[in-house]
Design an enzyme around this catalytic site. Sequence first.
Site, PDB file in Angstrom:
ATOM      1  N   ASP A 141      -1.038  40.222 -34.939  1.00  0.00           N
ATOM      2  CA  ASP A 141      -2.254  39.436 -35.202  1.00  0.00           C
ATOM      3  C   ASP A 141      -2.610  38.608 -33.973  1.00  0.00           C
ATOM      4  O   ASP A 141      -3.199  37.525 -34.091  1.00  0.00           O
ATOM      5  CB  ASP A 141      -2.033  38.534 -36.425  1.00  0.00           C
ATOM      6  CG  ASP A 141      -3.361  37.986 -36.963  1.00  0.00           C
ATOM      7  OD1 ASP A 141      -3.333  36.943 -37.665  1.00  0.00           O
ATOM      8  OD2 ASP A 141      -4.411  38.579 -36.662  1.00  0.00           O
ATOM      9  N   LYS A 144      -6.093  41.483 -29.504  1.00  0.00           N
ATOM     10  CA  LYS A 144      -6.225  42.861 -30.028  1.00  0.00           C
ATOM     11  C   LYS A 144      -5.927  43.897 -28.935  1.00  0.00           C
ATOM     12  O   LYS A 144      -5.388  44.956 -29.227  1.00  0.00           O
ATOM     13  CB  LYS A 144      -7.608  43.069 -30.632  1.00  0.00           C
ATOM     14  CG  LYS A 144      -7.997  41.993 -31.641  1.00  0.00           C
ATOM     15  CD  LYS A 144      -6.872  41.639 -32.615  1.00  0.00           C
ATOM     16  CE  LYS A 144      -7.085  40.267 -33.238  1.00  0.00           C
ATOM     17  NZ  LYS A 144      -5.866  39.802 -33.976  1.00  0.00           N
ATOM     18  N   ASP A 169      -3.367  43.405 -38.208  1.00  0.00           N
ATOM     19  CA  ASP A 169      -4.593  42.798 -38.717  1.00  0.00           C
ATOM     20  C   ASP A 169      -5.765  43.190 -37.817  1.00  0.00           C
ATOM     21  O   ASP A 169      -5.587  43.576 -36.664  1.00  0.00           O
ATOM     22  CB  ASP A 169      -4.459  41.261 -38.733  1.00  0.00           C
ATOM     23  CG  ASP A 169      -5.623  40.589 -39.467  1.00  0.00           C
ATOM     24  OD1 ASP A 169      -5.917  39.426 -39.155  1.00  0.00           O
ATOM     25  OD2 ASP A 169      -6.247  41.235 -40.337  1.00  0.00           O
ATOM     26  N   ASN A 170      -6.976  43.112 -38.332  1.00  0.00           N
ATOM     27  CA  ASN A 170      -8.214  43.227 -37.544  1.00  0.00           C
ATOM     28  C   ASN A 170      -8.426  44.562 -36.850  1.00  0.00           C
ATOM     29  O   ASN A 170      -9.008  44.612 -35.755  1.00  0.00           O
ATOM     30  CB  ASN A 170      -8.270  42.130 -36.456  1.00  0.00           C
ATOM     31  CG  ASN A 170      -7.965  40.772 -36.977  1.00  0.00           C
ATOM     32  OD1 ASN A 170      -6.977  40.152 -36.591  1.00  0.00           O
ATOM     33  ND2 ASN A 170      -8.798  40.290 -37.879  1.00  0.00           N
ATOM     34  N   GLU A 199     -11.644  37.823 -42.864  1.00  0.00           N
ATOM     35  CA  GLU A 199     -11.337  36.597 -43.612  1.00  0.00           C
ATOM     36  C   GLU A 199     -12.574  35.732 -43.869  1.00  0.00           C
ATOM     37  O   GLU A 199     -13.375  35.496 -42.993  1.00  0.00           O
ATOM     38  CB  GLU A 199     -10.267  35.769 -42.877  1.00  0.00           C
ATOM     39  CG  GLU A 199     -10.510  35.512 -41.407  1.00  0.00           C
ATOM     40  CD  GLU A 199      -9.843  36.553 -40.511  1.00  0.00           C
ATOM     41  OE1 GLU A 199      -9.638  37.687 -40.949  1.00  0.00           O
ATOM     42  OE2 GLU A 199      -9.575  36.239 -39.362  1.00  0.00           O
TER      43      GLU A 199
HETATM   44  O1  LIG Z   1      -8.399  36.898 -31.786  1.00  0.00           O
HETATM   45  C1  LIG Z   1      -7.839  36.886 -32.870  1.00  0.00           C
HETATM   46  N1  LIG Z   1      -6.519  36.644 -32.962  1.00  0.00           N
HETATM   47  C2  LIG Z   1      -5.726  36.397 -31.732  1.00  0.00           C
HETATM   48  C3  LIG Z   1      -5.770  34.932 -31.315  1.00  0.00           C
HETATM   49  C4  LIG Z   1      -5.155  34.734 -29.952  1.00  0.00           C
HETATM   50  O2  LIG Z   1      -3.842  35.262 -29.901  1.00  0.00           O
HETATM   51  C5  LIG Z   1      -3.189  35.001 -28.644  1.00  0.00           C
HETATM   52  N2  LIG Z   1      -1.777  35.235 -28.822  1.00  0.00           N
HETATM   53  C6  LIG Z   1      -1.020  34.811 -29.864  1.00  0.00           C
HETATM   54  C7  LIG Z   1       0.280  35.188 -29.633  1.00  0.00           C
HETATM   55  C8  LIG Z   1       0.315  35.876 -28.405  1.00  0.00           C
HETATM   56  C9  LIG Z   1       1.362  36.458 -27.659  1.00  0.00           C
HETATM   57  N3  LIG Z   1       1.081  37.032 -26.470  1.00  0.00           N
HETATM   58  C10 LIG Z   1      -0.184  37.046 -26.000  1.00  0.00           C
HETATM   59  C11 LIG Z   1      -1.257  36.499 -26.689  1.00  0.00           C
HETATM   60  C12 LIG Z   1      -0.977  35.896 -27.909  1.00  0.00           C
HETATM   61  C13 LIG Z   1      -8.628  37.081 -34.115  1.00  0.00           C
HETATM   62  C14 LIG Z   1     -10.032  37.010 -34.039  1.00  0.00           C
HETATM   63  C15 LIG Z   1     -10.813  37.172 -35.185  1.00  0.00           C
HETATM   64  C16 LIG Z   1     -12.298  37.105 -35.089  1.00  0.00           C
HETATM   65  C17 LIG Z   1     -13.077  37.981 -35.855  1.00  0.00           C
HETATM   66  C18 LIG Z   1     -14.476  37.919 -35.786  1.00  0.00           C
HETATM   67  C19 LIG Z   1     -15.068  37.000 -34.941  1.00  0.00           C
HETATM   68  F1  LIG Z   1     -16.415  36.923 -34.865  1.00  0.00           F
HETATM   69  C20 LIG Z   1     -14.306  36.124 -34.172  1.00  0.00           C
HETATM   70  C21 LIG Z   1     -12.923  36.177 -34.246  1.00  0.00           C
HETATM   71  C22 LIG Z   1     -10.212  37.371 -36.444  1.00  0.00           C
HETATM   72  C23 LIG Z   1      -8.826  37.449 -36.519  1.00  0.00           C
HETATM   73  O3  LIG Z   1      -8.203  37.644 -37.718  1.00  0.00           O
HETATM   74  C24 LIG Z   1      -8.022  37.312 -35.373  1.00  0.00           C
HETATM   75  O4  LIG Z   1      -6.669  37.431 -35.518  1.00  0.00           O
HETATM   76 MG   LIG Z   2      -6.217  38.250 -37.453  1.00  0.00          MG
END
Ligand SMILES: O=C(NCCCOCn1ccc2cnccc21)c1cc(-c2ccc(F)cc2)cc(O)c1O
Ligand SMILES: [Mg+2]
Length: 218
Positions: A141, A144, A169-170, A199
């Site tokens: 998650d 992406k 997810d996603n 969500e």
């Molecule tokens: O971007 C999303 N999640 C990621 C966060 C950063 O994660 C960075 N991150 C966290 C550990 C980790 C370890 N290594 C590198 C990067 C690392 C994410 C985005 C959306 C979304 C859907 C529609 C929209 F209009 C806008 C946003 C929905 C979701 O459910 C998500 O999960």
């Molecule tokens: Mg997500």
Amino acid sequence: THSSRPQRLLRAVQKGAVRGDARSVVANIDRFCHHSEWAMNIGDEKGAILDSVVSEVNPALALELGTYCGYSTVRIARLLPPGGRLITLEFNPEYAAVARQVIEWAGLEDSVQLVEGGSGDWIPQLKEHFGVQSFDFVFLDHWKERYLPDIHLLEECELLRKGTVVLADNVVCPGAPDYLAYVRNSPAYQSSYFQSHLEYTKAVDGLEKSVYLGTTDA
Ligand SMILES: O=C(NCCCOCn1ccc2cnccc21)c1cc(-c2ccc(F)cc2)cc(O)c1O
Ligand SMILES: [Mg+2]
């Protein structure tokens, strides 16, 4: 100075949820995101699918990439069997600080280990640092575009075993097309798609469940 959305989410938990009650922490985050501010937690609809997969796997050892505020961390940890452990990785220190407090409010700090940093750096260190052999369950998650390189990295580091379940997810919104193509075409995975919604919205999204079958090597 103004608070951040994760800090406002945390305050909603501390105000509305019963300490030690994981279910009420989850319910209060969902209420906040439905009625006050959208936030990128997996949410209640996809969360129910996550719950059913976690319950089916019943993992002694689980890995989550992408903690954010700890919503899915709490959903997973509350379903672990006795002695079960969840390692969750978060890149953003501010998110990690909020997540630690959400996990604590849920009373799940004993079964969760939160580490801060990048997946590319941390995955190769997990065996040595946590003394883990392989994971029973992995939840993707985070960024992406990291799903594909990181599942390759998990394979190379031999952190997956025959039967490990990887849930992503996603896979539709924002989407992970290269990851989907890989797990759906690789003989090393048995993959299935669970259609749902992004969500707290009506937009289509889904989860991909991929069972690792192991390599064909002798
Ligand atoms: O971007 C999303 N999640 C990621 C966060 C950063 O994660 C960075 N991150 C966290 C550990 C980790 C370890 N290594 C590198 C990067 C690392 C994410 C985005 C959306 C979304 C859907 C529609 C929209 F209009 C806008 C946003 C929905 C979701 O459910 C998500 O999960
Ligand atoms: Mg997500």
